[in-house]
Each structure stands twice: as C-alpha cells, then as structure tokens.
Design a protein around this motif. Sequence first.
Motif, mmCIF file in Angstrom:
data_model
loop_
_atom_site.group_PDB
_atom_site.id
_atom_site.type_symbol
_atom_site.label_atom_id
_atom_site.label_comp_id
_atom_site.label_asym_id
_atom_site.label_seq_id
_atom_site.Cartn_x
_atom_site.Cartn_y
_atom_site.Cartn_z
ATOM 1 N N TRP A 121 2.496 3.302 4.930
ATOM 2 C CA TRP A 121 1.114 2.412 5.351
ATOM 3 C C TRP A 121 1.376 2.068 6.832
ATOM 4 O O TRP A 121 0.253 1.659 7.376
ATOM 5 C CB TRP A 121 1.400 1.049 4.495
ATOM 6 C CG TRP A 121 0.851 1.166 3.152
ATOM 7 C CD1 TRP A 121 1.559 1.238 2.003
ATOM 8 C CD2 TRP A 121 -0.446 1.058 2.753
ATOM 9 N NE1 TRP A 121 0.694 1.441 0.898
ATOM 10 C CE2 TRP A 121 -0.659 1.430 1.516
ATOM 11 C CE3 TRP A 121 -1.689 0.821 3.557
ATOM 12 C CZ2 TRP A 121 -1.611 1.638 0.771
ATOM 13 C CZ3 TRP A 121 -3.053 1.076 2.931
ATOM 14 C CH2 TRP A 121 -2.962 1.250 1.457
ATOM 15 N N LYS B 246 -0.244 4.743 8.528
ATOM 16 C CA LYS B 246 -1.849 4.860 8.233
ATOM 17 C C LYS B 246 -2.473 3.766 9.144
ATOM 18 O O LYS B 246 -3.681 3.753 9.751
ATOM 19 C CB LYS B 246 -2.172 4.390 6.740
ATOM 20 C CG LYS B 246 -1.891 5.644 5.852
ATOM 21 C CD LYS B 246 -2.170 5.317 4.472
ATOM 22 C CE LYS B 246 -2.074 6.453 3.457
ATOM 23 N NZ LYS B 246 -2.400 6.129 2.138
ATOM 24 N N GLN C 23 -2.409 4.778 12.667
ATOM 25 C CA GLN C 23 -3.788 5.768 13.201
ATOM 26 C C GLN C 23 -5.070 5.059 12.996
ATOM 27 O O GLN C 23 -5.998 5.530 13.836
ATOM 28 C CB GLN C 23 -3.465 6.878 11.925
ATOM 29 C CG GLN C 23 -2.439 7.649 11.942
ATOM 30 C CD GLN C 23 -2.243 8.752 10.886
ATOM 31 O OE1 GLN C 23 -2.751 8.614 9.920
ATOM 32 N NE2 GLN C 23 -1.220 9.878 11.034
ATOM 33 N N ASP D 181 2.680 10.778 6.864
ATOM 34 C CA ASP D 181 1.341 10.581 6.612
ATOM 35 C C ASP D 181 0.726 9.269 5.766
ATOM 36 O O ASP D 181 0.102 8.756 5.693
ATOM 37 C CB ASP D 181 0.340 11.364 6.697
ATOM 38 C CG ASP D 181 0.448 12.361 8.174
ATOM 39 O OD1 ASP D 181 0.943 11.887 9.173
ATOM 40 O OD2 ASP D 181 0.086 13.462 8.018
#
Length: 152
Positions: free
Chosen positions: A119, A122, A125, A116
């Motif tokens: 990069w 992220k 997401q 998680d």
Amino acid sequence: MSSASTIAFNRKTATLYLPAVTLDGNTEVVLRNLVAYESSAASGPLVLTRYTELMNDIINTDVDVPLLRKWGVVLNHMKKRVDEVAKPWNDMSRPVQHSKVPTMDKVIEEMNRYYDGRWRIKTKQFMRKYVLSPWKMFTFLTATSMLVLTTL
C-alpha cells in the motif's frame, strides 16, 4: 561465489536470498573477463551477466554495501571506501547483450510484484503520477474547487 541458482525470494518474510561473493582488488577485472567470455562462448542463458545486472540494480547507494556486508552477501577483502566496493557492480551496467535467465527473472518478477503490491508503494506511485506533477496538481485542485463550488 555460490551458485546463481541459490537466488530466491521468500514472499512470506520478504527476504531475498543471494549467494555470497568475495570482493578483492581483482574482482572488477575478473568479472569483466568472465562476462565477456560468457557472452562470446555461451550458447544458453547468460547467468553471470544477469547476476551482475541484478547486483547492479541492488547496489545503488553507499548504504547498500554495508547492509549487504552485514547480511553476508558481500565479503569485502579490499581496503577501500564503500563507494569503491560498489564500483565493480555499477561499472558492469552495460552488458554485452541483453540476458534472460528464466530462474532469476522469475525471482525478480516475484520481488517486483510483492513490492508493487504494498500500500505504501501504491500510494507513493499515485501521488507521483496524479498529485505531485504541477499540471496534474493544478487540474486536481481546479476540479476539487469546482466540485466544492458546485456543491455550495
């Protein structure tokens, strides 16, 4: 199969260490019986049950089994297709009871934190949460166009 205590995650090399398991024609039956026995007789953490849950989470596609075989985690002695090799793990997805094993849970938590924190993940997401949703996309475009119009 080696001990489940050998499961570890090396954050520096992003490597998950799993014990090797040999699959044959009886693996599914043996796993089911051992998980059932463990859940009925064990008074402590359900280590084998948690291991089967972990393997179920790892083996999701037909690509996963050849990779695990290549790395020596799954030793396939069955003369079956790749999707049939994943069957014993994926059919074990409904455990008798929820299992918590502190050592394995710590390794899983470390892996998730590492994953998680990347990069690329992220960004993916963020895109899924705020941009790719139709209403959120509409809101984002409207807000951006209002900002541009206000500036002009």
